[in-house]
Design a protein around this motif. Structure first.
Motif, PDB file in Angstrom:
ATOM      1  N   LYS A   7       0.689  -1.060   0.017  1.00 31.14           N
ATOM      2  CA  LYS A   7      -0.060  -0.043  -0.062  1.00 31.14           C
ATOM      3  C   LYS A   7       0.822   1.361   0.148  1.00 31.14           C
ATOM      4  O   LYS A   7       0.406   2.326  -0.378  1.00 31.14           O
ATOM      5  CB  LYS A   7      -1.186  -0.123   1.220  1.00 31.14           C
ATOM      6  CG  LYS A   7      -2.279  -0.950   1.158  1.00 31.14           C
ATOM      7  CD  LYS A   7      -3.008  -0.889  -0.085  1.00 31.14           C
ATOM      8  CE  LYS A   7      -3.818  -1.858  -0.297  1.00 31.14           C
ATOM      9  NZ  LYS A   7      -4.880  -1.691  -1.540  1.00 31.14           N
ATOM     10  N   SER A   8       2.065   1.176   0.132  1.00 28.26           N
ATOM     11  CA  SER A   8       3.036   2.259   0.302  1.00 28.26           C
ATOM     12  C   SER A   8       4.308   1.880  -0.266  1.00 28.26           C
ATOM     13  O   SER A   8       5.198   1.248   0.425  1.00 28.26           O
ATOM     14  CB  SER A   8       3.158   2.784   1.649  1.00 28.26           C
ATOM     15  OG  SER A   8       4.116   3.868   1.651  1.00 28.26           O
ATOM     16  N   ILE A   9       4.645   2.172  -1.516  1.00 28.62           N
ATOM     17  CA  ILE A   9       5.839   1.827  -2.207  1.00 28.62           C
ATOM     18  C   ILE A   9       6.839   2.925  -2.423  1.00 28.62           C
ATOM     19  O   ILE A   9       6.359   4.128  -2.658  1.00 28.62           O
ATOM     20  CB  ILE A   9       5.173   1.120  -3.802  1.00 28.62           C
ATOM     21  CG1 ILE A   9       4.159   0.262  -3.494  1.00 28.62           C
ATOM     22  CG2 ILE A   9       6.588   0.943  -4.603  1.00 28.62           C
ATOM     23  CD1 ILE A   9       3.593  -0.116  -4.772  1.00 28.62           C
ATOM     24  N   VAL A  10       7.867   2.663  -2.201  1.00 27.08           N
ATOM     25  CA  VAL A  10       9.161   3.711  -2.524  1.00 27.08           C
ATOM     26  C   VAL A  10       9.891   3.282  -3.576  1.00 27.08           C
ATOM     27  O   VAL A  10      10.411   2.163  -3.576  1.00 27.08           O
ATOM     28  CB  VAL A  10       9.981   3.632  -1.108  1.00 27.08           C
ATOM     29  CG1 VAL A  10      10.599   2.822  -0.636  1.00 27.08           C
ATOM     30  CG2 VAL A  10      10.926   5.147  -1.408  1.00 27.08           C
ATOM     31  N   ALA A  22      13.082   0.229 -13.807  1.00 23.60           N
ATOM     32  CA  ALA A  22      12.576  -0.127 -12.447  1.00 23.60           C
ATOM     33  C   ALA A  22      11.398   0.821 -11.859  1.00 23.60           C
ATOM     34  O   ALA A  22      10.489   0.442 -11.191  1.00 23.60           O
ATOM     35  CB  ALA A  22      13.804   0.042 -11.462  1.00 23.60           C
ATOM     36  N   PHE A  23      11.475   2.108 -12.260  1.00 20.40           N
ATOM     37  CA  PHE A  23      10.369   3.271 -12.109  1.00 20.40           C
ATOM     38  C   PHE A  23       9.127   2.562 -12.626  1.00 20.40           C
ATOM     39  O   PHE A  23       8.077   2.750 -12.051  1.00 20.40           O
ATOM     40  CB  PHE A  23      10.792   4.363 -12.745  1.00 20.40           C
ATOM     41  CG  PHE A  23       9.311   5.428 -12.848  1.00 20.40           C
ATOM     42  CD1 PHE A  23       9.106   5.765 -11.808  1.00 20.40           C
ATOM     43  CD2 PHE A  23       9.170   5.756 -14.054  1.00 20.40           C
ATOM     44  CE1 PHE A  23       7.623   6.595 -12.099  1.00 20.40           C
ATOM     45  CE2 PHE A  23       7.956   6.508 -14.336  1.00 20.40           C
ATOM     46  CZ  PHE A  23       7.200   7.039 -13.075  1.00 20.40           C
ATOM     47  N   ALA A  24       9.103   1.792 -13.869  1.00 16.28           N
ATOM     48  CA  ALA A  24       8.154   1.551 -14.721  1.00 16.28           C
ATOM     49  C   ALA A  24       7.481   0.476 -13.784  1.00 16.28           C
ATOM     50  O   ALA A  24       5.961   0.210 -13.585  1.00 16.28           O
ATOM     51  CB  ALA A  24       8.155   1.028 -15.918  1.00 16.28           C
ATOM     52  N   HIS A  25       8.089  -0.438 -13.134  1.00 14.01           N
ATOM     53  CA  HIS A  25       7.592  -1.749 -12.192  1.00 14.01           C
ATOM     54  C   HIS A  25       6.936  -0.908 -10.978  1.00 14.01           C
ATOM     55  O   HIS A  25       5.779  -1.544 -10.694  1.00 14.01           O
ATOM     56  CB  HIS A  25       8.933  -2.601 -11.751  1.00 14.01           C
ATOM     57  CG  HIS A  25       9.055  -3.561 -13.003  1.00 14.01           C
ATOM     58  ND1 HIS A  25       9.671  -3.232 -14.174  1.00 14.01           N
ATOM     59  CD2 HIS A  25       9.259  -5.034 -12.984  1.00 14.01           C
ATOM     60  CE1 HIS A  25      10.171  -4.280 -14.889  1.00 14.01           C
ATOM     61  NE2 HIS A  25       9.466  -5.306 -14.114  1.00 14.01           N
ATOM     62  N   ALA A  26       7.684  -0.020 -10.340  1.00 15.46           N
ATOM     63  CA  ALA A  26       7.135   0.547  -9.296  1.00 15.46           C
ATOM     64  C   ALA A  26       5.734   1.062  -9.520  1.00 15.46           C
ATOM     65  O   ALA A  26       4.677   1.098  -8.730  1.00 15.46           O
ATOM     66  CB  ALA A  26       8.073   1.568  -8.686  1.00 15.46           C
ATOM     67  N   LEU A  37       2.712   6.033  -4.036  1.00 17.22           N
ATOM     68  CA  LEU A  37       3.912   5.736  -4.602  1.00 17.22           C
ATOM     69  C   LEU A  37       4.914   6.966  -4.214  1.00 17.22           C
ATOM     70  O   LEU A  37       4.577   8.237  -4.536  1.00 17.22           O
ATOM     71  CB  LEU A  37       3.835   5.440  -6.117  1.00 17.22           C
ATOM     72  CG  LEU A  37       5.168   5.566  -6.859  1.00 17.22           C
ATOM     73  CD1 LEU A  37       6.106   4.336  -6.491  1.00 17.22           C
ATOM     74  CD2 LEU A  37       5.180   5.252  -8.417  1.00 17.22           C
ATOM     75  N   HIS A  38       5.930   6.606  -3.481  1.00 17.79           N
ATOM     76  CA  HIS A  38       6.940   7.455  -3.266  1.00 17.79           C
ATOM     77  C   HIS A  38       8.236   7.322  -4.285  1.00 17.79           C
ATOM     78  O   HIS A  38       8.932   6.416  -4.221  1.00 17.79           O
ATOM     79  CB  HIS A  38       7.604   7.279  -1.861  1.00 17.79           C
ATOM     80  CG  HIS A  38       6.540   7.350  -0.818  1.00 17.79           C
ATOM     81  ND1 HIS A  38       6.277   8.320   0.204  1.00 17.79           N
ATOM     82  CD2 HIS A  38       5.810   6.384  -0.281  1.00 17.79           C
ATOM     83  CE1 HIS A  38       5.358   7.993   0.918  1.00 17.79           C
ATOM     84  NE2 HIS A  38       5.044   6.772   0.711  1.00 17.79           N
ATOM     85  N   ILE A  39       8.415   8.389  -4.904  1.00 21.51           N
ATOM     86  CA  ILE A  39       9.723   8.384  -5.978  1.00 21.51           C
ATOM     87  C   ILE A  39      10.688   9.259  -5.205  1.00 21.51           C
ATOM     88  O   ILE A  39      10.493  10.726  -4.913  1.00 21.51           O
ATOM     89  CB  ILE A  39       9.342   9.167  -7.312  1.00 21.51           C
ATOM     90  CG1 ILE A  39       7.977   8.547  -8.017  1.00 21.51           C
ATOM     91  CG2 ILE A  39      10.289   8.856  -8.217  1.00 21.51           C
ATOM     92  CD1 ILE A  39       7.569   8.983  -9.096  1.00 21.51           C
ATOM     93  N   LEU A  40      11.767   8.607  -4.632  1.00 22.11           N
ATOM     94  CA  LEU A  40      12.712   9.168  -3.940  1.00 22.11           C
ATOM     95  C   LEU A  40      13.998   9.204  -4.396  1.00 22.11           C
ATOM     96  O   LEU A  40      14.722   8.353  -5.011  1.00 22.11           O
ATOM     97  CB  LEU A  40      12.762   8.278  -2.550  1.00 22.11           C
ATOM     98  CG  LEU A  40      13.860   8.800  -1.449  1.00 22.11           C
ATOM     99  CD1 LEU A  40      13.515  10.000  -0.791  1.00 22.11           C
ATOM    100  CD2 LEU A  40      14.185   7.633  -0.338  1.00 22.11           C
ATOM    101  N   LYS A  80      -9.167   8.239 -10.574  1.00 22.74           N
ATOM    102  CA  LYS A  80      -9.569   7.075 -11.687  1.00 22.74           C
ATOM    103  C   LYS A  80      -8.666   5.827 -11.371  1.00 22.74           C
ATOM    104  O   LYS A  80      -9.204   4.773 -11.395  1.00 22.74           O
ATOM    105  CB  LYS A  80      -8.880   7.434 -13.076  1.00 22.74           C
ATOM    106  CG  LYS A  80      -9.176   6.784 -14.109  1.00 22.74           C
ATOM    107  CD  LYS A  80      -8.859   7.015 -15.509  1.00 22.74           C
ATOM    108  CE  LYS A  80      -9.111   5.945 -16.627  1.00 22.74           C
ATOM    109  NZ  LYS A  80      -9.015   6.454 -18.031  1.00 22.74           N
ATOM    110  N   LEU A  81      -7.573   5.980 -11.022  1.00 25.49           N
ATOM    111  CA  LEU A  81      -6.755   4.646 -10.711  1.00 25.49           C
ATOM    112  C   LEU A  81      -6.450   4.345  -9.350  1.00 25.49           C
ATOM    113  O   LEU A  81      -6.161   3.246  -9.052  1.00 25.49           O
ATOM    114  CB  LEU A  81      -5.341   4.873 -11.426  1.00 25.49           C
ATOM    115  CG  LEU A  81      -5.170   5.302 -13.061  1.00 25.49           C
ATOM    116  CD1 LEU A  81      -3.853   5.357 -13.165  1.00 25.49           C
ATOM    117  CD2 LEU A  81      -5.793   4.299 -13.487  1.00 25.49           C
ATOM    118  N   GLY A  82      -6.674   5.348  -8.446  1.00 26.22           N
ATOM    119  CA  GLY A  82      -6.585   5.011  -6.876  1.00 26.22           C
ATOM    120  C   GLY A  82      -5.216   5.247  -6.690  1.00 26.22           C
ATOM    121  O   GLY A  82      -4.637   4.811  -5.283  1.00 26.22           O
ATOM    122  N   VAL A  83      -4.595   5.920  -7.325  1.00 27.70           N
ATOM    123  CA  VAL A  83      -2.957   5.803  -6.982  1.00 27.70           C
ATOM    124  C   VAL A  83      -2.589   7.336  -6.375  1.00 27.70           C
ATOM    125  O   VAL A  83      -2.896   8.279  -6.951  1.00 27.70           O
ATOM    126  CB  VAL A  83      -2.101   5.647  -8.309  1.00 27.70           C
ATOM    127  CG1 VAL A  83      -0.393   5.708  -7.880  1.00 27.70           C
ATOM    128  CG2 VAL A  83      -2.425   4.163  -8.824  1.00 27.70           C
TER     129      VAL A  83
END
Length: 272
Positions: A7-10, A22-26, A37-40, A80-83
């Protein structure tokens, strides 16, 4: 931190072109799980002023995947996507401290990391940052080498996660890890198959009901890799148990050697 899909991805990034897979997978995992989604990015003293513009473009990729309209706002993406999306640039004396502290502070339950095949871990992950951060936070981690396209197509968002290989061993009880890996895989593909493998002379006795466990003899790393190729694995999932598990001492360890030679991404799942 095992259980339902994340539920919380970094996704820690060095902002390089090579980290886009890797970003596409995240991002695709976040969409499948309707997650935050956290992009760090960990900033150093040599940080460029334009680095913020170099962050991966989320809405551009989602539009290319035809999941949103090109003109969609961030709010429309969430609706729309819940993201939900967070881009964070954090200053830290070392990448490992910065990543580990961020993961703990934001209670992230999955890390998605890019590695370089030519030198083990990429420039900003030198010193086993990914392994140390995952160990400290006891957080599941998906490792994708830069020479792998993985199971998410960067151009279309299509998922090809059909077969997952999970090696099991006597020291690490596999039931919780199996359930967790199955939840992760089925969020992306409900028909995904999780296949179990034990390398040794005899099959250990495990508590709980598990699917068939394939028994093979031979050198552990080579046997895992050969079986992964034999079944056409799209991901290898390895249960870990702290410093005594498969993430222990990344240099020269089972996980590090599998990671360097794996035909597919590697998922490390800490267990109790």
């Amino acid at each position: 931190m095992l259980g339902n899909p994340p539920k919380s991805i970094v996704h820690p990034t060095d902002l390089s072109f090579g980290s886009l897979d890797a970003f596409a997978h995240a991002l695709r995992i976040a969409v499948a799980s309707r997650a935050l989604l956290h992009i760090l990015h960990i900033e150093g003293e040599d940080q460029d002023e334009d680095d913020w513009e170099r962050f991966p473009h989320v809405r551009e990729m989602l539009a290319r995947w035809r999941m949103i309209e090109p003109s969609a706002s961030r709010a429309e993406v969430t609706e729309k996507l819940g993201v939900k999306l967070i881009k964070a640039a954090v200053e830290s004396d070392t990448p490992v401290h910065g990543v580990a502290a961020y993961v703990e502070r934001h209670m992230c339950d999955l890390m998605v990391l890019m590695t370089h095949n030519r030198s083990g871990l990429e420039r900003w992950l030198e010193g086993s940052v990914a392994e140390d951060a995952a160990r400290e936070a006891k957080t599941p981690a998906l490792f994708l080498r830069e020479d792998q396209t993985g199971f998410v197509d960067r151009e279309t968002g299509a998922v090809s996660l059909n077969t997952v290989l999970m090696p099991v061993e006597a020291r690490v009880a596999p039931l919780d890890a199996f359930r967790h890996v199955a939840d992760f895989a089925h969020a992306l593909n409900p028909a995904a198959d999780v296949m179990l493998l034990h390398v040794g002379e005899d099959l250990p006795i495990f508590d709980g009901l598990l699917p068939h466990i394939e028994l093979r003899q031979g050198p552990v790393v080579e046997t895992i890799l050969n079986y992964a190729k034999e079944i056409g694995a799209d991901m290898i999932a390895m249960p870990t148990r702290g410093r005594h598990g498969l993430l222990d001492a990344l240099r020269g360890s089972t996980t590090e050697r599998v990671l360097r030679q794996s035909p597919c991404p590697l998922y490390a799942a800490p267990v109790k």
